[in-house]
Enzyme design. Structure first.
Site, short mmCIF file in Angstrom:
data_model
loop_
_atom_site.label_atom_id
_atom_site.label_comp_id
_atom_site.label_asym_id
_atom_site.label_seq_id
_atom_site.Cartn_x
_atom_site.Cartn_y
_atom_site.Cartn_z
N SER A 161 65.70 37.90 49.01
CA SER A 161 65.19 38.38 50.30
C SER A 161 65.36 39.88 50.37
O SER A 161 66.27 40.47 49.76
CB SER A 161 65.96 37.72 51.44
OG SER A 161 65.70 38.36 52.68
N TYR A 219 73.86 35.40 55.50
CA TYR A 219 72.63 35.16 54.75
C TYR A 219 72.40 36.28 53.73
O TYR A 219 72.11 36.02 52.55
CB TYR A 219 71.46 35.08 55.72
CG TYR A 219 70.11 34.97 55.09
CD1 TYR A 219 69.67 33.76 54.54
CD2 TYR A 219 69.24 36.07 55.05
CE1 TYR A 219 68.41 33.65 53.97
CE2 TYR A 219 67.98 35.96 54.48
CZ TYR A 219 67.56 34.76 53.94
OH TYR A 219 66.32 34.66 53.38
N LYS A 262 71.90 36.33 49.46
CA LYS A 262 70.69 36.83 48.81
C LYS A 262 71.00 38.03 47.91
O LYS A 262 70.38 38.20 46.85
CB LYS A 262 69.64 37.20 49.86
CG LYS A 262 69.10 35.99 50.61
CD LYS A 262 68.51 34.95 49.66
CE LYS A 262 67.86 33.80 50.38
NZ LYS A 262 67.21 32.84 49.47
#
Length: 250
Positions: A142, A155, A159
């Protein structure tokens, strides 16, 4: 440019909806045979799709389970023969202040977003024989691995780990297996639409930071995944391809 994926057998995680499903449909359209994986039983419903019905099988499995990677690669190989491709697309995300994230929440997102791709890749590498032509692993990271966004620290950490893992894996597995990472920005999926509706994404503010002021489509990312698996990309490995509308160029 040769984008034919005929005779390739590729496992795609997170294939019940959104980006994973879009990638699956694009790979099948290019001639690949697929193993679809998701914890959502809806992943099996997609086998009724005429595009997927004759070219895919599906497994319902929670990737947070410690034995999931070993079991999935073993079962997929039994059904499909030797796999020569893996797309680690499944991921969890939540918007929450860094200071309020619990240990259980952190452990769960790491289990799905980081641990599962690591051990799926490990099991895939073990299963690939030396005679397989151009096996490849694609990790979907991401743009949050490269820039800071509030309430996405957990998160983003997973990533970022995928980006680093992809580079190291590419070095260690060369020249036998290629490893490529893709870092998309604002992809328009049903989940993105939900976040916009809930007010968690301010579209006008977000696009003010972009050079290309629109959402990235699922099809654009899926096209790039298909290219990475294709004969035209045989020299591509160890890289992180950023698809972000120019966000990280500034």
């Amino acid at each position: 440019m040769d984008i034919s994926l005929k005779n390739r057998a590729i496992l795609v995680t997170g294939a019940a909806q959104g980006l994973g499903l879009g990638i699956a449909r694009r790979l099948v359209g290019a001639g690949a045979r697929l193993v679809l994986v998701d914890r959502d039983p809806a992943v099996k419903d997609h086998l009724a799709d005429p595009l997927l019905s004759n070219s895919a099988i599906a497994f319902v499995r929670d990737l947070a389970e410690p034995d999931a990677a070993r079991d999935l690669i073993r079962s997929a190989s039994e059904k499909m023969g030797v796999l020569d491709g893996l797309v680690n697309c499944a991921a969890l995300s939540f918007h929450k202040p860094f200071s309020e994230t619990t240990i259980s929440e952190f452990d769960h997102i790491v289990a799905v977003n980081q641990r599962a791709p690591y051990f799926l890749s490990q099991e895939f590498a073990k299963a690939v024989s030396d005679g397989v032509a151009d096996p490849c692993i694609v990790n979907i990271a991401s743009v949050n691995a490269l820039i800071g966004n509030a309430y996405l620290t957990a998160y983003a950490s997973t990533k970022g780990a995928l980006v680093a893992m992809g580079r190291a894996m590419a070095v260690e597995l060369a020249p036998r297996i290629r490893v490529v990472t893709l870092s998309p920005g604002a992809v328009l999926t049903t989940n993105t639409e939900k976040l916009v509706a809930e007010g968690q994404i301010d579209v006008e503010k977000m696009f003010s930071r972009f050079l290309v002021k629109r959402f990235i489509t699922v099809e654009e990312v899926a096209d790039l995944v298909a290219f990475v698996f294709s004969p035209s990309a045989k020299s591509i490995t160890g890289s992180n391809w950023i698809i972000d509308g120019g966000l990280t160029s500034q």
